[in-house]
Design a protein around this motif. Structure first.
Motif, PDB file in Angstrom:
ATOM      1  N   UNK A  70      -3.299   0.467   6.628  1.00  0.00           N
ATOM      2  CA  UNK A  70      -2.646   0.961   5.416  1.00  0.00           C
ATOM      3  C   UNK A  70      -1.137   0.789   5.499  1.00  0.00           C
ATOM      4  N   UNK A  71      -0.560   1.148   6.637  1.00  0.00           N
ATOM      5  CA  UNK A  71       0.885   0.999   6.806  1.00  0.00           C
ATOM      6  C   UNK A  71       1.288  -0.467   6.727  1.00  0.00           C
ATOM      7  N   UNK A  72       0.467  -1.342   7.299  1.00  0.00           N
ATOM      8  CA  UNK A  72       0.762  -2.769   7.266  1.00  0.00           C
ATOM      9  C   UNK A  72       0.713  -3.282   5.821  1.00  0.00           C
ATOM     10  N   UNK A  73      -0.299  -2.867   5.067  1.00  0.00           N
ATOM     11  CA  UNK A  73      -0.430  -3.319   3.679  1.00  0.00           C
ATOM     12  C   UNK A  73       0.748  -2.867   2.827  1.00  0.00           C
ATOM     13  N   UNK A  74       1.184  -1.636   3.023  1.00  0.00           N
ATOM     14  CA  UNK A  74       2.249  -1.067   2.197  1.00  0.00           C
ATOM     15  C   UNK A  74       3.613  -1.615   2.577  1.00  0.00           C
ATOM     16  N   UNK A  75       3.870  -1.785   3.867  1.00  0.00           N
ATOM     17  CA  UNK A  75       5.220  -2.149   4.312  1.00  0.00           C
ATOM     18  C   UNK A  75       5.385  -3.644   4.595  1.00  0.00           C
ATOM     19  N   UNK A  76       4.499  -4.254   5.384  1.00  0.00           N
ATOM     20  CA  UNK A  76       4.635  -5.677   5.703  1.00  0.00           C
ATOM     21  C   UNK A  76       4.021  -6.560   4.635  1.00  0.00           C
ATOM     22  N   UNK A  82      10.179   2.533  -3.572  1.00  0.00           N
ATOM     23  CA  UNK A  82      10.195   3.845  -4.202  1.00  0.00           C
ATOM     24  C   UNK A  82      10.228   3.717  -5.731  1.00  0.00           C
ATOM     25  N   UNK A  83       9.396   4.507  -6.388  1.00  0.00           N
ATOM     26  CA  UNK A  83       9.364   4.511  -7.843  1.00  0.00           C
ATOM     27  C   UNK A  83       8.425   3.496  -8.460  1.00  0.00           C
ATOM     28  N   UNK A 119      -8.154   4.902   0.278  1.00  0.00           N
ATOM     29  CA  UNK A 119      -7.531   6.227   0.320  1.00  0.00           C
ATOM     30  C   UNK A 119      -6.359   6.258   1.302  1.00  0.00           C
ATOM     31  N   UNK A 120      -6.527   5.584   2.436  1.00  0.00           N
ATOM     32  CA  UNK A 120      -5.430   5.549   3.405  1.00  0.00           C
ATOM     33  C   UNK A 120      -4.223   4.814   2.840  1.00  0.00           C
ATOM     34  N   UNK A 121      -4.464   3.728   2.102  1.00  0.00           N
ATOM     35  CA  UNK A 121      -3.363   2.984   1.485  1.00  0.00           C
ATOM     36  C   UNK A 121      -2.687   3.838   0.420  1.00  0.00           C
ATOM     37  N   UNK A 122      -3.477   4.580  -0.360  1.00  0.00           N
ATOM     38  CA  UNK A 122      -2.882   5.462  -1.364  1.00  0.00           C
ATOM     39  C   UNK A 122      -1.933   6.451  -0.703  1.00  0.00           C
ATOM     40  N   UNK A 123      -2.353   7.017   0.429  1.00  0.00           N
ATOM     41  CA  UNK A 123      -1.494   7.948   1.140  1.00  0.00           C
ATOM     42  C   UNK A 123      -0.222   7.301   1.636  1.00  0.00           C
ATOM     43  N   UNK A 124      -0.355   6.099   2.208  1.00  0.00           N
ATOM     44  CA  UNK A 124       0.823   5.396   2.721  1.00  0.00           C
ATOM     45  C   UNK A 124       1.762   4.998   1.585  1.00  0.00           C
TER      46      UNK A 124
END
Length: 406
Positions: free
Chosen positions: A17-23, A29-30, A47-52
């Motif tokens: 999830x962190x990799x998908x959201x950041x890398x 933001x927003x 769900x994990x990606x939604x949280x990240x």
């Protein structure tokens, strides 16, 4: 004896999830964030990606769920003339995400492999959902920062490792995903940035040659793919019109370009199976003449793929050529994942259908790029398939031989 189905490793899901959201998507933001996922296996990672994403400052996260079992009911009972009907609000959603400059994260990995195996392939090929023609249009306008990531599930694991019990198959799949996504590195995001630099350097060396065409030569393959005057290879990072850098696929090991759809000639044989709309298409052999497919054969799933390329005139022409070297982690696993996101990063590949306009330096070439409602990648490379560059004067230069850049 417990009959509880094994679940994906929680730590792996958080790291993915962190990799998908950041890398991958590089959520800002927003932003609105859309997640595309399948019911029956993708829920934990979605769900994990939604949280990240919310932790990264997302304004709202919306999940577009797709259920293969609902599609099966349509294929079984719908009238023939209704099978290619796409409700307008599905395309409107993608267009709205583009206008809002949203982020999009798609999950891949079949949750119910073979769910359409007993249905007439001609009907399966008519219903191409969840694929939407508007997706390619929004991507070409560079309105979304987007990425595609693998989602481990029991269904997919048993397709990849059919001889193992469900729990062991899932653990094996998760182990491979850790490796190919570089989650075994202390800082996976930094590791992907380093690999992106390598891929971009390879692309620049290819661009410096100003090639007119590329020929693929190997067992069952002799295919010449012409390039447009301003075709350039790109890799890894892309930028939106608003300047957000993102990595379209995680993992990615390719350098790719937009070919001239009118200058493709010869025969090409696939080196890995293709999963197309839930159907496995294997043993693919395609003949091109004057850029157009004149013959398509396969040992399994041929009728499904033939239906896909009947979608529109551009579906029978090439929209992408990608070269993949032997240094990528996907190929080094030796695993056939039965999933394009991963398998295409183990081997050089071509795609029928829509082209990427961001691979053209000159807008004057845009009208010549292929247009289609589909984009279907299939793998045609291996250590036995060489890629040879051809200059405008006919001079030939080996590019990839035995999986190594020359």
């Amino acid at each position: 004896m417990s009959t509880t189905e094994p679940t994906p490793d929680a730590d792996l899901l958080q790291r993915l999830a962190a990799l998908a959201v950041h890398a991958g998507a590089n959520v800002q933001p927003g932003q609105f964030v859309s997640i595309s996922a399948q019911v029956g296996g993708h829920e934990p990672l979605a769900r994990a990606i939604a949280g990240a994403a919310y932790a990264a400052g997302a304004r709202f996260v919306d999940v577009a769920w797709f259920d293969p079992l609902v599609k099966r009911e349509r294929l079984l009972h719908s009238a023939d003339e209704d099978l290619d009907v796409v409700p307008p609000w599905l395309g409107d959603r993608i267009e709205t995400l583009g206008r809002e400059r949203a982020a999009n994260i798609s999950l891949t990995g079949q949750v119910r492999p073979g769910v359409f195996a007993d249905i007439d392939p001609a009907r399966v090929g008519r219903d191409q959902l969840p694929a939407l023609k508007q997706t390619a249009e929004v991507i070409n306008r560079r309105e979304l920062n987007w990425t595609v990531v693998p989602a481990p599930s029991v269904g997919w694991a048993q397709q990849v490792f059919p001889g193992l019990d469900p729990a062991e198959a899932l653990r094996r799949l998760e182990a491979d995903i850790r490796v190919v996504c570089r989650l075994d590195e202390p800082d996976p995001v930094a590791a992907w940035r380093a690999r992106s630099d390598e891929l971009q350097a390879n692309a620049e060396r290819l661009n410096a040659r100003r090639l007119d065409a590329i020929r693929l030569e190997g067992p069952g393959t002799s295919l010449t793919v012409g390039l447009l005057p301003s075709s350039r290879f790109i890799a890894a990072g892309m930028d939106t019109v608003g300047g957000i850098t993102h990595q379209a696929n995680v993992p990615t090991e390719e350098v790719f370009t937009t070919p001239d759809p009118a200058r493709v000639d010869g025969v090409v044989r696939a080196t890995k199976p293709l999963t197309l709309g839930g159907t496995t298409v294997d043993g693919i052999e395609v003949e091109f003449r004057g850029g157009e497919v004149v013959r398509l054969d396969a040992t399994t799933g041929a009728d499904v793929m033939r239906r896909w390329i009947e979608r529109d005139p551009g579906a029978r022409r090439l929209g992408e050529l990608a070269l993949v070297d032997g240094d990528g982690r996907v190929g080094q696993t030796g695993t056939v994942f039965h999933e394009t996101l991963l398998d295409e990063n183990a081997a050089s590949h071509i795609a029928l259908g829509s082209a990427y306009l961001m691979c053209l330096d000159d807008e004057a070439d845009h009208p010549r790029a292929n247009r289609s409602a589909i984009h279907v990648d299939f793998m045609v490379g291996s250590r036995d398939v060489a890629a040879i560059g051809i200059a405008a004067d006919g001079t030939e230069t080996p590019l990839l031989v035995q999986g190594a850049w020359q």
